[in-house]
Design an enzyme around this catalytic site. Structure first.
Site, PDB file in Angstrom:
ATOM      1  N   GLY A 125      10.993  35.263 -21.651  1.00  0.00           N
ATOM      2  CA  GLY A 125      10.829  36.269 -22.760  1.00  0.00           C
ATOM      3  C   GLY A 125       9.567  35.946 -22.072  1.00  0.00           C
ATOM      4  N   CYS A 126       8.457  37.145 -22.733  1.00  0.00           N
ATOM      5  CA  CYS A 126       6.804  37.244 -22.123  1.00  0.00           C
ATOM      6  C   CYS A 126       6.386  35.860 -21.927  1.00  0.00           C
ATOM      7  CB  CYS A 126       6.542  37.707 -23.455  1.00  0.00           C
ATOM      8  SG  CYS A 126       4.510  38.352 -22.948  1.00  0.00           S
ATOM      9  N   PHE A 127       5.715  35.243 -20.969  1.00  0.00           N
ATOM     10  CA  PHE A 127       5.363  33.865 -19.870  1.00  0.00           C
ATOM     11  C   PHE A 127       3.732  33.303 -22.326  1.00  0.00           C
ATOM     12  CE2 PHE A 127       4.223  36.290 -16.180  1.00  0.00           C
ATOM     13  CZ  PHE A 127       2.675  37.025 -17.032  1.00  0.00           C
ATOM     14  N   TRP A 128       3.265  34.701 -22.071  1.00  0.00           N
ATOM     15  CA  TRP A 128       2.277  34.078 -23.376  1.00  0.00           C
ATOM     16  C   TRP A 128       2.919  33.300 -24.216  1.00  0.00           C
ATOM     17  CZ3 TRP A 128       0.242  40.362 -24.668  1.00  0.00           C
ATOM     18  CH2 TRP A 128      -0.043  40.826 -23.148  1.00  0.00           C
ATOM     19  N   CYS A 129       4.180  33.687 -25.093  1.00  0.00           N
ATOM     20  CA  CYS A 129       4.692  33.309 -26.286  1.00  0.00           C
ATOM     21  C   CYS A 129       5.053  32.128 -25.963  1.00  0.00           C
ATOM     22  CB  CYS A 129       5.660  34.279 -26.948  1.00  0.00           C
ATOM     23  SG  CYS A 129       5.121  35.293 -27.247  1.00  0.00           S
TER      24      CYS A 129
END
Length: 208
Positions: free
Chosen positions: A37-41
């Protein structure tokens, strides 16, 4: 019978998650690439682990010769948002990184989505550098399915890493630099809190 944890597809609590039966030998500094999913997380989770030297957000798995955020977000390039983890295999193993990936970093039972983020760019995947990584990742997925770790089948793909493209500078270390941003507060922060609760022995004593 395993009790399902409310609000998740996990059937086994992260702190009781099985260790991989197969793992890579200790071999100094190494790299692993995960899409969840979102790489930030996902980046926010791995930056807290002892033995992890660096985490770079980026893109992998696509057919286009180049990758950037705007193009990848269209879902037409074939790339996934990924993180590249540089780690000291004498401190934390590839198998331990996989354990965190499946138990707290994302939901591996969702195909081409995480939460409200939908598209192949948000797929769950392990990108392997060689056959040894492929073997360990594939074996662990089979082990988790057989153990009933989730109430749904694992959708994670195991794909060869051809090229890793680092993401734009403003994506790097995003959660730590933007702790009050809405997405970080509601999605990244709970994942880090889950890590802290489930694996306190794997945490850095000081974070960068």
């Amino acid at each position: 019978m395993n009790a399902v944890i409310p609000g998740t597809s996990l059937a086994i609590r992260p702190e009781n998650f099985p260790d991989p039966i197969e793992d890579l030998p200790v071999n100094g500094t190494a790299k692993a690439v995960f899409a969840g999913g979102c790489f930030w997380c996902v980046e926010a989770v791995y930056l807290n682990l002892e033995g992890v030297n660096a985490v770079v957000s980026g893109y992998a798995g696509g057919h286009a010769a180049q990758a950037n955020y705007e193009a990848v977000c269209t879902g037409t390039t074939g790339h996934a948002e990924v993180i590249e983890v540089e780690y000291n295999s004498a401190v934390i193993s590839f198998g331990e990184l996989l354990k965190v990936f499946f138990s707290v970093a994302h939901d591996p039972t969702h195909k081409d989505r995480q939460g409200n983020d939908r598209g192949t760019q948000y797929r769950s995947a392990v990108f392997y550098h060689d056959n040894a990584e492929k073997t360990v990742a594939t074996a662990y997925i089979e082990q988790l399915n057989n153990a009933g770790a989730f109430i749904a089948p694992i959708a994670t793909t195991v794909e060869p890493l051809e090229t890793f493209f680092p993401a734009e500078d403003y994506h790097q270390n995003f959660a730590r630099r933007n702790p009050t941003q809405g997405y970080v507060t509601h999605v990244a922060k709970p994942k880090v809190e889950k890590l802290i609760h489930a694996f306190p022995d794997k945490l850095k004593t000081r974070t960068p």
